[in-house]
Scaffold this active site. Structure first.
Site, PDB file in Angstrom:
ATOM      1  N   ASP A  69       0.863  -1.265  -0.119  1.00  0.00           N
ATOM      2  CA  ASP A  69      -0.048   0.004  -0.031  1.00  0.00           C
ATOM      3  C   ASP A  69       0.980   1.228  -0.059  1.00  0.00           C
ATOM      4  O   ASP A  69       2.195   1.056   0.112  1.00  0.00           O
ATOM      5  CB  ASP A  69      -0.954  -0.058   1.095  1.00  0.00           C
ATOM      6  N   TYR A  71       3.068   4.610   0.871  1.00  0.00           N
ATOM      7  CA  TYR A  71       3.879   5.093   1.762  1.00  0.00           C
ATOM      8  C   TYR A  71       2.971   5.957   2.828  1.00  0.00           C
ATOM      9  O   TYR A  71       2.105   6.780   2.292  1.00  0.00           O
ATOM     10  CB  TYR A  71       5.028   5.831   1.566  1.00  0.00           C
ATOM     11  N   PHE A  82       6.484   2.016  -4.465  1.00  0.00           N
ATOM     12  CA  PHE A  82       7.770   2.285  -3.976  1.00  0.00           C
ATOM     13  C   PHE A  82       8.538   3.499  -4.241  1.00  0.00           C
ATOM     14  O   PHE A  82       9.584   3.671  -3.756  1.00  0.00           O
ATOM     15  CB  PHE A  82       8.745   0.905  -4.754  1.00  0.00           C
ATOM     16  N   HIS A 190       9.961  -9.646   0.465  1.00  0.00           N
ATOM     17  CA  HIS A 190       9.915  -8.291   0.368  1.00  0.00           C
ATOM     18  C   HIS A 190      11.147  -7.455   0.561  1.00  0.00           C
ATOM     19  O   HIS A 190      12.059  -8.035   1.657  1.00  0.00           O
ATOM     20  CB  HIS A 190       8.872  -7.758   1.562  1.00  0.00           C
TER      21      HIS A 190
END
Length: 225
Positions: A69, A71, A82, A190
């Protein structure tokens, strides 16, 4: 659903038959609700909620990178998974992505803004499209997962061979939606500090993605741009 126009991009035509009736109205109602109180910020800016679709049309998509989701810090979220503006420091996950990029390619990418990846056909998609300030995962299970599922299905159904980069367990759960006979799936832990050392580092997603694209006569991504 001929009037479906949620993303204002060519994705709409492909997404419409994959979503339940009334989905656009449901999504817009949720957006109206959560963005109405300026004392309770929501990220990204409302006009950037579907920026990933706008910056990377379906017809140009050749790589999909799936995040969780947006930041949840001020000014960080851009609507591209990202990516953060260059005037901000890279968050930990992005720092690790850029570290792996150096390891994989031997070169440094100084910019934290990944918009140029999006313009080259890299769909920077989050599973969930909005978040309340300071509250990670606060907008999960509000209907966004249906939209990201539909986007993965639409990308998979498209005839152009693609690379799906799935980092972390939530992203990897989308693998079931992808046609593996046509597309390449690259899975790794991740890039967050909690998981990156369990196999993200050394996974070489950037060179592997470009090798696949070149084998299918596609222009490789300039990851350093």
């Amino acid at each position: 659903m001929a009037d479906f126009s949620l993303t204002k991009a060519d994705w709409d035509q492909a997404l419409a038959p994959l979503l339940p009736a009334g989905y656009q109205q449901q999504a817009e109602s949720f957006l109206n609700e959560v963005y109405q109180d300026p004392q309770k910020p929501v990220y990204p800016k409302r006009e950037n909620v579907f920026l990933a679709f706008e910056k990377t049309p379906l017809a140009q998509t050749k790589v999909v990178i799936l995040g969780q989701d947006p930041y949840h810090g001020e000014n960080q979220a851009q609507g591209l998974a990202f990516s953060v503006p260059d005037f901000l420091p890279a968050p930990p996950s992005l720092r690790n992505i850029l570290k792996e990029l150096v390891s994989d390619t031997g070169n440094v990418r100084s910019s934290h803004d990944l918009t140029t990846w999006a313009s080259q056909g890299v769909l920077l998609l989050n599973t969930v499209f909005t978040v309340a300030a300071g509250q990670a995962n606060s907008h999960q299970k509000q209907g966004w997962e249906e939209l990201s599922d539909a986007a993965i299905k639409a990308a998979s159904a498209d005839q152009r061979p693609k690379v799906f980069i799935l980092w972390g367990k939530p992203a990897q759960q989308k693998a079931r939606l992808i046609d593996t006979e046509r597309h390449l799936i690259l899975m790794a832990p991740h890039p967050s500090p909690l998981a990156a050392y369990r196999g993200f580092f050394g996974s070489k997603p950037f060179s592997k993605a470009n090798a696949f694209l070149e084998r299918h006569q596609e222009v490789p991504v300039n990851w350093l741009k």
